[in-house]
Each structure stands twice: as structure tokens, then as C-alpha cells.
Scaffold this motif. Structure first.
Motif, PDB file in Angstrom:
ATOM      1  N   GLY A   6       5.882   6.715 -11.639  1.00 58.55           N
ATOM      2  CA  GLY A   6       4.981   5.742 -10.200  1.00 58.55           C
ATOM      3  C   GLY A   6       4.101   5.318 -10.654  1.00 58.55           C
ATOM      4  N   LEU A   7       3.374   5.739 -11.771  1.00 56.74           N
ATOM      5  CA  LEU A   7       2.096   4.879 -12.151  1.00 56.74           C
ATOM      6  C   LEU A   7       2.256   3.290 -12.436  1.00 56.74           C
ATOM      7  CD1 LEU A   7      -0.577   5.061 -12.396  1.00 56.74           C
ATOM      8  CD2 LEU A   7      -0.061   5.417 -15.248  1.00 56.74           C
ATOM      9  N   VAL A   8       3.781   3.596 -13.441  1.00 59.15           N
ATOM     10  CA  VAL A   8       3.881   1.499 -13.164  1.00 59.15           C
ATOM     11  C   VAL A   8       4.135   0.859 -12.214  1.00 59.15           C
ATOM     12  CG1 VAL A   8       5.923   0.325 -14.132  1.00 59.15           C
ATOM     13  CG2 VAL A   8       5.066   2.673 -15.127  1.00 59.15           C
ATOM     14  N   TRP A   9       4.406   1.931 -10.993  1.00 60.58           N
ATOM     15  CA  TRP A   9       5.166   0.913  -9.322  1.00 60.58           C
ATOM     16  C   TRP A   9       3.648   1.107  -8.514  1.00 60.58           C
ATOM     17  CZ3 TRP A   9       7.996  -2.366  -9.888  1.00 60.58           C
ATOM     18  CH2 TRP A   9       9.958  -2.181 -10.694  1.00 60.58           C
ATOM     19  N   SER A  10       2.585   2.035  -8.761  1.00 63.95           N
ATOM     20  CA  SER A  10       1.185   2.159  -7.847  1.00 63.95           C
ATOM     21  C   SER A  10       1.016   0.907  -8.519  1.00 63.95           C
ATOM     22  CB  SER A  10       1.444   3.272  -8.132  1.00 63.95           C
ATOM     23  OG  SER A  10       1.312   4.667  -7.776  1.00 63.95           O
ATOM     24  N   ALA A  11       0.933   0.950  -9.353  1.00 60.44           N
ATOM     25  CA  ALA A  11       0.068  -0.458  -9.883  1.00 60.44           C
ATOM     26  C   ALA A  11       0.415  -1.315  -9.835  1.00 60.44           C
ATOM     27  CB  ALA A  11      -0.039   0.085 -11.886  1.00 60.44           C
ATOM     28  N   ALA A  12       1.698  -1.691  -9.744  1.00 55.56           N
ATOM     29  CA  ALA A  12       2.524  -3.426  -9.345  1.00 55.56           C
ATOM     30  C   ALA A  12       1.693  -3.709  -7.977  1.00 55.56           C
ATOM     31  CB  ALA A  12       3.783  -3.239  -9.506  1.00 55.56           C
TER      32      ALA A  12
ATOM     33  N   ALA B  56       3.483   8.048  -7.250  1.00 52.61           N
ATOM     34  CA  ALA B  56       2.309   9.163  -6.487  1.00 52.61           C
ATOM     35  C   ALA B  56       1.855   9.925  -5.870  1.00 52.61           C
ATOM     36  CB  ALA B  56       1.042   8.041  -6.897  1.00 52.61           C
ATOM     37  N   LEU B  57       2.600   9.636  -4.936  1.00 53.19           N
ATOM     38  CA  LEU B  57       3.022  10.847  -3.630  1.00 53.19           C
ATOM     39  C   LEU B  57       4.181  11.580  -4.074  1.00 53.19           C
ATOM     40  CD1 LEU B  57       1.156  12.945  -1.354  1.00 53.19           C
ATOM     41  CD2 LEU B  57       2.072  11.714   0.468  1.00 53.19           C
TER      42      LEU B  57
ATOM     43  N   THR C 125       0.811  -1.483  -0.124  1.00 52.50           N
ATOM     44  CA  THR C 125      -0.008   0.144  -0.082  1.00 52.50           C
ATOM     45  C   THR C 125       1.000   0.857   0.113  1.00 52.50           C
ATOM     46  OG1 THR C 125      -2.084  -1.046   1.383  1.00 52.50           O
ATOM     47  CG2 THR C 125      -1.931   1.463   1.076  1.00 52.50           C
ATOM     48  N   ALA C 126       1.910   1.177   0.367  1.00 54.54           N
ATOM     49  CA  ALA C 126       3.081   2.303   1.019  1.00 54.54           C
ATOM     50  C   ALA C 126       3.896   2.527  -0.280  1.00 54.54           C
ATOM     51  CB  ALA C 126       3.818   2.195   1.738  1.00 54.54           C
ATOM     52  N   THR C 127       3.722   0.889  -0.642  1.00 50.76           N
ATOM     53  CA  THR C 127       4.404   1.364  -2.269  1.00 50.76           C
ATOM     54  C   THR C 127       3.162   1.710  -3.335  1.00 50.76           C
ATOM     55  OG1 THR C 127       5.883  -0.522  -2.685  1.00 50.76           O
ATOM     56  CG2 THR C 127       5.577   0.339  -4.797  1.00 50.76           C
TER      57      THR C 127
END
Length: 413
Positions: free
Chosen positions: A267-273, A167-168, A160-162
Motif C-alpha cells: 500500500g505504501l508503494v501506491w500511496s507514494a505514487a 493505506a487505509l 488523493t483517494a489512491t
């Protein structure tokens, strides 16, 4: 037969939230923002793939150096105290960095400040992470047969933090580095305050407290060697982490330069991950109840290997995002298996030292990945990722073939 939750179960769950989950949550968000925010800042200010890879390596090398001290100090001083002091020191370092960047927003001073912050926050975060992991392992042992559920929640917190952290950091970076660092400072202060609620962990015997801190890694290494199941799983995941590290280090270059997307898309890549990993961890939590460690681990290893091989050949940004998300979801399942296994196998009095040695081995590929990214021309990164994906697949195949009949992984949790 299903039983209703007893007042004791509810009280235990509330205690875990206050003493384990909340401190870990604040620390994990601060960790994610540092890890993903600083390389993005370097690329945005220098537009250099080589410097981005170098910054990634610089961010990880001091973290690895800290492990020889972190585990033994946690064993000697207790998880709660180390967690509190490390989070507090990180807040002070970040606040100082924010002031310097306000005074010198560009130029040599700004570049040096960011690089020093990468190294400093990396070291302090590893101390808080080892302390938080030790506290989580103690909670897992107390949970008995439900240890994998505690570990699944902890992984869920990390993911959740990732999900939120990159993104933040990307959004705050639009307003400049000082606002981003100010938010991480506040999160670090919150983690330091919440860490005061963390229950004390069992301390090592008096004899081991007289040992020099660097001896902790040696103790951890001997413990890993004495536990073959743990050793094999760590070996397989270390090779897997090399492929994941390359994708993380090269991510800004691939997304921005190869696919022509913005830094926010990284950031979106790792948020989706992270979102995919949260789902996978939830599924694995119930699968482990019914199937046990080996079947779940082997399935995650297969899915992750195939996804990484495909990601190296991704034709566009969307397919790359999806494949990285699948890879990280599978890696999340493997992490549940590893954390559950080590919470059962590692002796309590050696847990901090063994945890340090385990994580040190698992993280060694990340600075190597940063150096490979720095030394590889952008057009050649696909070939490097493919080679690492093949190595990952071979390592995981050998690991789970070797562990197929091992009692430690065949017993249902």
C-alpha cells in the motif's frame, strides 16, 4: 494582467465543490479501497501469487463488461441518478459482505464472498465512475478555456483517494475484513447522498433512448474513430496501461516475496505514487497554461517510459517505490492531457457512450495483466514487466510522433 476573483467566479467554484468534487471524493476513496484492499486480502489469506493475480483479473473483468451498459444508461437517464443508485447499491452489497464475513471469517464461504464482492463492487463502481466523469466533463465544458483546471482537480481527487485508500485499507485489514468493508460501505452511502447534489447532465436525443444499452459502445467506438487525435492518444495510453497493470497486479508478489516486505509496504508503494501524481498534476496544470497539450504530453510520455523500464530492473524496495512513483506521476500528467482533449472533442450528446468506450479500451490491459501475473512464476515477473515497458515506450513514441502537428494538441488550453 492578473484579475481578482469575482463573486461569480467564487460562486462557480463553490458550486463545483458541492456538486462535483465532494461526490467524486467519497466515491474515489471507496473505489481505491476496493481495488487495492481485496487483492491484499487474497494474498494475506492464501499466500498464493497465482490466486492474487486471478483475483485482480476477476476484479476487472466484470468492470469491463459493465461499460456497454454504463455509458448508454448515463446518456439516457442522466449522471446524477446513475451515480446515486450505483453508490447506494454498492453500499448494500458491501454491507451484506461484511455480515457474511463476520459469520464465516474463513473457509470456502469467506473466499467466495470476497471474490463475489470483487466482481460486484467492480461493476457498480464503474457505473458511478462513468456518471461522475460525465458530470465532470459537463463542468469542464462550462469552464471553457479552463477545462484543464477542472480535469486537474478531478485527477487530484482520484490520486488523493489512491494515496489514502490503499493505506487505509491496509490498516483496517489488520482488524479484519468486516471493519474494512464497513468503512467502504459508509463511504458509498456518503457518495450516494452527495450525488443528489450533482446537476443533471444533458440527455441524449429521444431517438437514442430507444436503442438497446449495448449500442452505446458502438456509438462510442464510431466517435473515437471519427476523432483521430483522441484515437491515437487512447491507443498509446492503452499500451502504457498494460505495463502499469502488470506492476499493479504483480505488486503484492514483488514487494512481499521478492523484496521481503510486508503487505502494508504494498500500500505504501501506491500511496507514494499517488502523492507524486498529485504533485505532477499540479505542475501540469500550470504547464498546460503556458505550453499546451502536446509538449506536456510528450514530456510525460518520455519520463513514464524511462521510469517503467528502470522499475523492471529495480534492485531493492526503495528504488522500486521511487520508480513506480515517477511512472504514475507521468501517467497522471498524461491523464490530464487525455481528459482535457476528450472534454473538448467529444459531442455532449455522445459523451457518456464515448467515455465508456474510451475507458473500456484503456482498461482492457488490466485483466490481461492479472492473467499474466497468475500464469508467470514469481521469478519471471521481471522479464514480463520489461517486455511490457518496451511495448509502452514504443506505443507512446508512435502516438506523440503522430500527434506532433495535430491541431487538437498544438493549441494552447
Amino acid at each position: 494582467m492578473n484579475h481578482a476573483a469575482t463573486p461569480r467566479d467564487v460562486g462557480h467554484a463553490d458550486s463545483l465543490v458541492r456538486s462535483i468534487y465532494l461526490p467524486r471524493s467519497a466515491d474515489a476513496v471507496a473505489f481505491a479501497m476496493c481495488t487495492y484492499g481485496i487483492p491484499l486480502l487474497v494474498l494475506a489469506t492464501t499466500n498464493s501469487a497465482a490466486l492474487t493475480g486471478a483475483a485482480f483479473a476477476l476484479e476487472w473483468m466484470p468492470r469491463l463488461a459493465a461499460f456497454g451498459w454504463a455509458g448508454s444508461i448515463v446518456d439516457r437517464r442522466g449522471a446524477a441518478l446513475v451515480f446515486h443508485l450505483a453508490s447506494l447499491a454498492r453500499a448494500v452489497a458491501l454491507a451484506a459482505g461484511a455480515v457474511l464475513l463476520c459469520l464465516h471469517p474463513s473457509g470456502t464461504v469467506a473466499s467466495v464472498t470476497v471474490m463475489v464482492l470483487a466482481a460486484t463492487t467492480g461493476v457498480l463502481t464503474e457505473f458511478s465512475y462513468i456518471a461522475a466523469e460525465t458530470a465532470g466533463a459537463v463542468a469542464g465544458r462550462r469552464a471553457g478555456s479552463r477545462a484543464h483546471r477542472v480535469q486537474a482537480v478531478l485527477i487530484g481527487i482520484d490520486q488523493t483517494a489512491t494515496l489514502a485508500g490503499p493505506a487505509l485499507a491496509g490498516v483496517l485489514l489488520l482488524a479484519g475484513p468486516p471493519p474494512m468493508l464497513a468503512v467502504i460501505t459508509l463511504l458509498s452511502l456518503l457518495a450516494a447522498l452527495l450525488a443528489l447534489r450533482t446537476p443533471p447532465s444533458p440527455l441524449a436525443p429521444a431517438r437514442s433512448r430507444k436503442e438497446r444499452p449495448g449500442a452505446g459502445l458502438l456509438t462510442g467506438w464510431h466517435t473515437i474513430r471519427a476523432l483521430p487525435a483522441l484515437g491515437w492518444l487512447v491507443t498509446g495510453l492503452t499500451l502504457s496501461n498494460l505495463a502499469i497493470g502488470i506492476l499493479q497486479a504483480a505488486g503484492p508478489v514483488i514487494v512481499v516475496k521478492h523484496f521481503g516486505q510486508s503487505t502494508t509496504a504494498v500500500g505504501l508503494v501506491w500511496s507514494a505514487a499517488a502523492a507524486a501524481t498529485l504533485l505532477a498534476v499540479t505542475i501540469c496544470r500550470y504547464a498546460l497554461d503556458r505550453l499546451g497539450l502536446w509538449p506536456v504530453g510528450a514530456a510525460c510520455a518520455l519520463i513514464g517510459s524511462l521510469a517503467c523500464l528502470a522499475a523492471a530492473q529495480a534492485p531493492d524496495y526503495l528504488s522500486y517505490l521511487v520508480l513506480v512513483a515517477i511512472l504514475m506521476a507521468a501517467d497522471g500528467g498524461l491523464a490530464v492531457v487525455l481528459r482535457t482533449l476528450r472534454s473538448h472533442l467529444i459531442p455532449p450528446e455522445k459523451f457518456g457512450s464515448t467515455l465508456s468506450a474510451t475507458i473500456l479500451i484503456l482498461l482492457l490491459p488490466f485483466p490481461i495483466a492479472g492473467l499474466l501475473t497468475a500464469l508467470t512464476p514469481p521469478d519471471g515477473l521481471g522479464h514480463v514487466i520489461t517486455a511490457c515497458a518496451v511495448l509502452q515506450a514504443l506505443g507512446l513514441i508512435c502516438t506523440f510522433a503522430r500527434l506532433r502537428t495535430d491541431p487538437a494538441l498544438r493549441t494552447r488550453t
